[in-house]
Design an enzyme around this catalytic site. Structure first.
Site, mmCIF file in Angstrom:
data_model
loop_
_atom_site.group_PDB
_atom_site.id
_atom_site.type_symbol
_atom_site.label_atom_id
_atom_site.label_comp_id
_atom_site.label_asym_id
_atom_site.label_seq_id
_atom_site.Cartn_x
_atom_site.Cartn_y
_atom_site.Cartn_z
ATOM 1 N N ASP A 42 61.612 -12.832 45.573
ATOM 2 C CA ASP A 42 61.002 -12.480 46.921
ATOM 3 C C ASP A 42 61.959 -11.632 47.369
ATOM 4 O O ASP A 42 62.030 -10.566 47.727
ATOM 5 C CB ASP A 42 60.747 -13.546 47.653
ATOM 6 C CG ASP A 42 59.870 -13.183 48.823
ATOM 7 O OD1 ASP A 42 60.051 -13.991 49.960
ATOM 8 O OD2 ASP A 42 59.229 -12.015 48.865
ATOM 9 N N GLY A 133 61.201 -21.271 40.346
ATOM 10 C CA GLY A 133 62.293 -21.350 40.775
ATOM 11 C C GLY A 133 62.501 -22.565 41.954
ATOM 12 O O GLY A 133 62.492 -23.763 41.416
HETATM 13 N N1 APR Z 1 62.839 -10.649 38.515
HETATM 14 C C1 APR Z 1 62.368 -11.425 37.855
HETATM 15 N N2 APR Z 1 62.218 -12.983 37.995
HETATM 16 C C2 APR Z 1 63.181 -13.165 38.739
HETATM 17 C C3 APR Z 1 63.920 -12.333 39.694
HETATM 18 C C4 APR Z 1 63.822 -10.986 39.343
HETATM 19 N N3 APR Z 1 64.522 -10.159 40.020
HETATM 20 N N4 APR Z 1 64.663 -13.196 40.447
HETATM 21 C C5 APR Z 1 64.397 -14.613 40.301
HETATM 22 N N5 APR Z 1 63.455 -14.610 39.151
HETATM 23 C C6 APR Z 1 62.784 -15.847 38.749
HETATM 24 C C7 APR Z 1 63.138 -16.922 38.553
HETATM 25 O O1 APR Z 1 64.228 -17.160 37.724
HETATM 26 C C8 APR Z 1 62.177 -17.735 38.318
HETATM 27 O O2 APR Z 1 61.959 -18.239 37.207
HETATM 28 O O3 APR Z 1 61.301 -15.803 39.334
HETATM 29 C C9 APR Z 1 60.839 -17.116 39.260
HETATM 30 C C10 APR Z 1 60.405 -17.529 40.371
HETATM 31 O O4 APR Z 1 61.562 -18.479 41.457
HETATM 32 P P1 APR Z 1 61.653 -18.038 42.871
HETATM 33 O O5 APR Z 1 62.170 -16.694 43.075
HETATM 34 O O6 APR Z 1 62.775 -18.974 43.352
HETATM 35 O O7 APR Z 1 60.308 -18.340 43.384
HETATM 36 P P2 APR Z 1 59.476 -19.548 43.746
HETATM 37 O O8 APR Z 1 60.104 -20.780 42.974
HETATM 38 O O9 APR Z 1 58.040 -19.383 43.547
HETATM 39 O O10 APR Z 1 60.007 -20.123 45.236
HETATM 40 C C11 APR Z 1 59.262 -19.231 46.092
HETATM 41 O O11 APR Z 1 61.609 -19.097 46.936
HETATM 42 O O12 APR Z 1 62.879 -16.965 47.245
HETATM 43 C C12 APR Z 1 62.062 -17.912 47.837
HETATM 44 O O13 APR Z 1 60.872 -16.521 49.522
HETATM 45 C C13 APR Z 1 60.511 -17.465 48.575
HETATM 46 O O14 APR Z 1 60.229 -19.458 49.843
HETATM 47 C C14 APR Z 1 59.938 -18.697 48.408
HETATM 48 C C15 APR Z 1 60.294 -19.483 47.297
#
Ligand code: APR
Length: 185
Positions: A42, A133
């Site tokens: 995000d 994540g």
């Molecule tokens: N491109 C692709 N995948 C990515 C990227 C990127 N630039 N950055 C991170 N990821 C991967 C992570 O490694 C993980 O496998 O995206 C997947 C989802 O991880 P998160 O981004 O932490 O998302 P999520 O687990 O759904 O948690 C959402 O985290 O960032 C905050 O605002 C968001 O509060 C929300 C929560």
């Protein structure tokens, strides 16, 4: 690293890489209910899209009940400075909080994002591994739910032509590849 599966006339692609570089019609953000950005994918998408994405999310929030996007829901905005044309924001389940509802809520993210893609006649969409994540969804459990939902939706509707997953490392890529092979055996 890349691996493709044919689903009827559509293609399901697995890639390793940063989703913000994807040139598909839409990329999907793993957002939170507040839709005000955050960390992880995000945060990366908001940084790459520029501040107008946050403005678009704030405007969208006004149309949502209570100003929040429910878990499992999806909404679409322009993508501004990103190569993609649209960002579809999904809120995945917080694994430890949602308990038995978690699988259906995760599936709903993919289903609702694909329904928006069809409504907008988008030809291609790239997903991250939603909820695996910060939200703590075990990748081994999430991968078959994500791919199973996408495969079912492509078989039912035949669109979009391309659904891609941009996975952030080789370990996650291999989990998704094995899950796809098991589902399509
Ligand atoms: N491109 C692709 N995948 C990515 C990227 C990127 N630039 N950055 C991170 N990821 C991967 C992570 O490694 C993980 O496998 O995206 C997947 C989802 O991880 P998160 O981004 O932490 O998302 P999520 O687990 O759904 O948690 C959402 O985290 O960032 C905050 O605002 C968001 O509060 C929300 C929560």
């Amino acid at each position: 690293m890349q691996h493709s599966f044919a689903i009827g006339d559509s293609k399901l692609d697995l890639w390793v890489g940063d989703i913000t570089t994807q040139t598909t019609d839409a990329i999907v953000s793993a957002a939170n209910a507040l839709l005000l950005g955050g960390g992880g994918v995000d945060g990366a998408i908001h940084r790459a899209a520029g501040p107008e994405l946050l403005d678009a999310c704030k405007a969208l929030k006004k149309t949502l009940p209570g100003g929040v996007l429910r878990t499992g829901g999806a909404v679409i905005t322009p993508a501004f400075k990103l190569a993609a044309k649209h960002v579809i924001h999904c809120v995945g389940p917080i694994y430890d909080r949602e308990g038995p509802e978690a699988p259906e809520l995760l599936s709903s993210c993919y289903r609702e994002a694909l329904a928006i893609a069809r409504e907008r006649a988008l030809g291609s969409i790239t997903f991250p591994s939603i909820a695996t994540g910060v939200y703590g969804y075990p990748v081994d459990d999430a991968a078959p739910i994500a791919l199973g939902t996408v495969i079912d939706e492509l078989r039912a509707h035949g669109r979009p032509q391309l659904v891609r997953f941009s996975l952030f490392d080789a370990t996650i890529f291999n989990v998704y590849r094995r899950a796809g092979e098991a589902l399509l055996r």
